[in-house]
Design a protein around this motif. Sequence first.
Motif, PDB file in Angstrom:
ATOM      1  N   VAL A 193      40.897 -47.319  -6.536  1.00  0.00           N
ATOM      2  CA  VAL A 193      39.567 -47.606  -7.069  1.00  0.00           C
ATOM      3  C   VAL A 193      38.531 -47.515  -5.960  1.00  0.00           C
ATOM      4  CG1 VAL A 193      38.131 -49.372  -8.151  1.00  0.00           C
ATOM      5  CG2 VAL A 193      40.484 -49.030  -8.938  1.00  0.00           C
ATOM      6  N   ALA A 194      38.866 -48.040  -4.773  1.00  0.00           N
ATOM      7  CA  ALA A 194      37.940 -47.976  -3.643  1.00  0.00           C
ATOM      8  C   ALA A 194      37.646 -46.529  -3.263  1.00  0.00           C
ATOM      9  CB  ALA A 194      38.507 -48.731  -2.448  1.00  0.00           C
ATOM     10  N   MET A 195      38.688 -45.680  -3.277  1.00  0.00           N
ATOM     11  CA  MET A 195      38.487 -44.264  -2.967  1.00  0.00           C
ATOM     12  C   MET A 195      37.505 -43.624  -3.945  1.00  0.00           C
ATOM     13  SD  MET A 195      41.120 -41.061  -3.314  1.00  0.00           S
ATOM     14  CE  MET A 195      40.903 -41.156  -5.096  1.00  0.00           C
ATOM     15  N   CYS A 196      37.630 -43.963  -5.229  1.00  0.00           N
ATOM     16  CA  CYS A 196      36.730 -43.402  -6.232  1.00  0.00           C
ATOM     17  C   CYS A 196      35.287 -43.827  -5.973  1.00  0.00           C
ATOM     18  CB  CYS A 196      37.169 -43.830  -7.628  1.00  0.00           C
ATOM     19  SG  CYS A 196      38.722 -43.080  -8.189  1.00  0.00           S
ATOM     20  N   VAL A 218      33.966 -44.699  -3.093  1.00  0.00           N
ATOM     21  CA  VAL A 218      33.482 -44.044  -1.869  1.00  0.00           C
ATOM     22  C   VAL A 218      33.130 -42.590  -2.150  1.00  0.00           C
ATOM     23  CG1 VAL A 218      34.136 -43.260   0.442  1.00  0.00           C
ATOM     24  CG2 VAL A 218      34.685 -45.598  -0.294  1.00  0.00           C
ATOM     25  N   LEU A 219      34.007 -41.873  -2.870  1.00  0.00           N
ATOM     26  CA  LEU A 219      33.730 -40.471  -3.199  1.00  0.00           C
ATOM     27  C   LEU A 219      32.466 -40.342  -4.042  1.00  0.00           C
ATOM     28  CD1 LEU A 219      37.187 -38.828  -4.054  1.00  0.00           C
ATOM     29  CD2 LEU A 219      35.645 -38.244  -2.177  1.00  0.00           C
ATOM     30  N   LEU A 220      32.304 -41.261  -4.991  1.00  0.00           N
ATOM     31  CA  LEU A 220      31.102 -41.237  -5.824  1.00  0.00           C
ATOM     32  C   LEU A 220      29.848 -41.387  -4.977  1.00  0.00           C
ATOM     33  CD1 LEU A 220      29.615 -41.398  -8.608  1.00  0.00           C
ATOM     34  CD2 LEU A 220      29.940 -43.879  -8.462  1.00  0.00           C
ATOM     35  N   LEU A 221      29.828 -42.378  -4.096  1.00  0.00           N
ATOM     36  CA  LEU A 221      28.631 -42.658  -3.307  1.00  0.00           C
ATOM     37  C   LEU A 221      28.359 -41.561  -2.290  1.00  0.00           C
ATOM     38  CD1 LEU A 221      29.074 -46.510  -2.808  1.00  0.00           C
ATOM     39  CD2 LEU A 221      27.552 -45.328  -4.407  1.00  0.00           C
ATOM     40  N   VAL A 222      29.415 -41.003  -1.692  1.00  0.00           N
ATOM     41  CA  VAL A 222      29.217 -39.885  -0.756  1.00  0.00           C
ATOM     42  C   VAL A 222      28.686 -38.667  -1.515  1.00  0.00           C
ATOM     43  CG1 VAL A 222      30.397 -38.240   0.750  1.00  0.00           C
ATOM     44  CG2 VAL A 222      30.917 -40.680   0.918  1.00  0.00           C
ATOM     45  N   GLY A 223      29.302 -38.358  -2.672  1.00  0.00           N
ATOM     46  CA  GLY A 223      28.815 -37.244  -3.477  1.00  0.00           C
ATOM     47  C   GLY A 223      27.380 -37.459  -3.911  1.00  0.00           C
ATOM     48  N   TYR A 224      27.059 -38.696  -4.305  1.00  0.00           N
ATOM     49  CA  TYR A 224      25.684 -38.988  -4.722  1.00  0.00           C
ATOM     50  C   TYR A 224      24.708 -38.775  -3.579  1.00  0.00           C
ATOM     51  CZ  TYR A 224      21.454 -41.380  -6.053  1.00  0.00           C
ATOM     52  OH  TYR A 224      20.143 -41.649  -6.306  1.00  0.00           O
ATOM     53  N   LEU A 274      29.725 -31.637  -8.403  1.00  0.00           N
ATOM     54  CA  LEU A 274      31.107 -31.497  -8.851  1.00  0.00           C
ATOM     55  C   LEU A 274      31.994 -32.608  -8.298  1.00  0.00           C
ATOM     56  CD1 LEU A 274      31.501 -27.625  -8.539  1.00  0.00           C
ATOM     57  CD2 LEU A 274      31.601 -28.949 -10.659  1.00  0.00           C
ATOM     58  N   VAL A 275      31.721 -33.064  -7.078  1.00  0.00           N
ATOM     59  CA  VAL A 275      32.476 -34.183  -6.516  1.00  0.00           C
ATOM     60  C   VAL A 275      32.263 -35.433  -7.364  1.00  0.00           C
ATOM     61  CG1 VAL A 275      32.666 -35.762  -4.552  1.00  0.00           C
ATOM     62  CG2 VAL A 275      32.543 -33.291  -4.158  1.00  0.00           C
ATOM     63  N   MET A 276      31.020 -35.693  -7.742  1.00  0.00           N
ATOM     64  CA  MET A 276      30.753 -36.843  -8.601  1.00  0.00           C
ATOM     65  C   MET A 276      31.460 -36.685  -9.949  1.00  0.00           C
ATOM     66  SD  MET A 276      26.816 -38.048  -7.941  1.00  0.00           S
ATOM     67  CE  MET A 276      26.057 -36.516  -8.471  1.00  0.00           C
ATOM     68  N   ALA A 277      31.403 -35.480 -10.516  1.00  0.00           N
ATOM     69  CA  ALA A 277      32.072 -35.234 -11.794  1.00  0.00           C
ATOM     70  C   ALA A 277      33.574 -35.484 -11.681  1.00  0.00           C
ATOM     71  CB  ALA A 277      31.807 -33.803 -12.253  1.00  0.00           C
ATOM     72  N   ILE A 335      38.700 -41.986 -11.884  1.00  0.00           N
ATOM     73  CA  ILE A 335      38.665 -43.429 -12.087  1.00  0.00           C
ATOM     74  C   ILE A 335      39.475 -43.845 -13.312  1.00  0.00           C
ATOM     75  CG2 ILE A 335      36.607 -43.501 -13.558  1.00  0.00           C
ATOM     76  CD1 ILE A 335      37.483 -45.951 -10.683  1.00  0.00           C
ATOM     77  N   SER A 336      39.808 -42.876 -14.182  1.00  0.00           N
ATOM     78  CA  SER A 336      40.597 -43.179 -15.378  1.00  0.00           C
ATOM     79  C   SER A 336      42.058 -42.815 -15.208  1.00  0.00           C
ATOM     80  CB  SER A 336      40.037 -42.413 -16.588  1.00  0.00           C
ATOM     81  OG  SER A 336      40.264 -41.028 -16.452  1.00  0.00           O
ATOM     82  N   GLY A 337      42.425 -42.240 -14.051  1.00  0.00           N
ATOM     83  CA  GLY A 337      43.801 -41.819 -13.853  1.00  0.00           C
ATOM     84  C   GLY A 337      44.049 -40.434 -14.442  1.00  0.00           C
ATOM     85  N   PHE A 338      45.273 -40.205 -14.885  1.00  0.00           N
ATOM     86  CA  PHE A 338      45.657 -38.880 -15.366  1.00  0.00           C
ATOM     87  C   PHE A 338      46.357 -38.944 -16.731  1.00  0.00           C
ATOM     88  CE2 PHE A 338      45.662 -38.885 -10.727  1.00  0.00           C
ATOM     89  CZ  PHE A 338      44.772 -37.839 -10.469  1.00  0.00           C
ATOM     90  N   GLY A 339      45.985 -39.948 -17.512  1.00  0.00           N
ATOM     91  CA  GLY A 339      46.629 -40.115 -18.808  1.00  0.00           C
ATOM     92  C   GLY A 339      46.002 -39.316 -19.925  1.00  0.00           C
TER      93      GLY A 339
END
Length: 473
Positions: free
Chosen positions: A332-335, A337-343, A410-413, A419-423
């Motif tokens: 969750v933390a990785m998501c 961080v990636l969101l904020l960096v992409g933003y 695209l990184v944000m997308a 964040i929802s996994g791969f289900g």
Amino acid sequence: MPNEASTSRQPLVDASSSVTTNPRPRDDVAFEDVTDSNFVYEFGGPIGAASMIVGFPLLMAYQFLCVYDNKGQFLVPDSAADFFPWAGRMADRYWEIAAPSWVGIKIYLGFTFFMVALAYVCPGPVMYGYKLPSLNGQRLAYHCNALWSWWIAVITSLVLHFTGLFRLTEIIDNLGPIMSVAMIWSFLLAGILYIVTAARGKKHRASGNVIYDFFMGVCLNPRIGTLDMKLFTELRIPWPVLFFISLSCAFKQYEQIGYVTPESAFMVLAHWLYSNACNKGEECVITSWDIFYELESWYLLFWNLAGVPFSYCYTSIYLLKNGPMEFSTPWVAMCYVLLLVGYFFWDTGNSQRNRFRMFWNNTLIKRNAFPQLPKSFIHNAKFIQTRHGNKLLIDGWYAYARKPHYTADLVMALTWGLISGFGSFFPYFYLTFFLIVLVHRVGRDDARCARKYGADWDEYMRVVPWKFIPYIF
């Protein structure tokens, strides 16, 4: 990377000299070519247009049933022979839970007309777009008060929710009917706009094929008084509605389990960041391709009014229907961080290129809308001066790639899916669709710019050879 030879002819200008509170556009800026005599059919021509006019609403209806009614899993017929009975069952189920209703009409059109009213009365700077050949070199004025409208809408919705006058959970409870109303509304607006434009003899870049022209649009600058329809429908409906859907899911989750999970909070943050950025930077959008070149069309109206808010929300719905999730804290933390960096790179990249245009158009103004990020404006930016008259930015993030803002987008997308996994596939629909759209748009942009700038475009591609990711692609 720009080299010494390519930047030696670039004049350096003190950026502070063009920051003003009362911008008067420069008269020596080149016309933006919105006539484009090199007509070619796009999107597969009339057959492709007709397919999308029929197919997109059906796709949205199908995906809604999968995500909202089947926990994000595909719905398929039992066999080939079962296809038509299955389609009938799907249609019956959609009508049962998503048929247009008075509640849906009141929520969607109530919000729409509330935003229209705010667009007319809220304060904000008046900005000017490019000189348009279709208007004999005149510029259109834009009343940029989306930021005020956005914050008033957010505050009003929270007041209504916590006072019990309108619980925001009503949105997710009635999402199907609201979506159906949005789709019908977009068809209605597109039809009225086409008929009125044709009756007035004001068609732009028309092919003569009614289906294709309805899909691609024939009206360049539709306005109702001071309200610019393209700017309004691109910013003030799709992203705020998307945010309110995610906020509604979070409130619904709180009602159900007594707390909001980090994953659901992530989606509220992600959609707030996107909507807030679009509205706080409204004045930057005026010089974008969508506003100065694209025609107001069925595909723009449908996607902005229905497609964006009701297709990009699948992660939020999936998390509500399948939660609470139990992902690890590092994941969750990785998501986040990636969101904020992409933003950061998306916000600053868009600011760099649009404020560069505004600077040379003498319409750059200082605004303190939250958040203001470092690297949002390049002082003394390097550029290639084209014979056409325009300037191609080769500084800031644009020294490393020609479309870095798309990469960040695209990184944000991607994070909206991770964040929802791969289900389920559906949280990744936005990423998949967005990637297809961007590849198509970049191809259109490159072809048009090659025609427009000729040898200068070749030089630009030599100086900045990478499209999305430096040294890779």
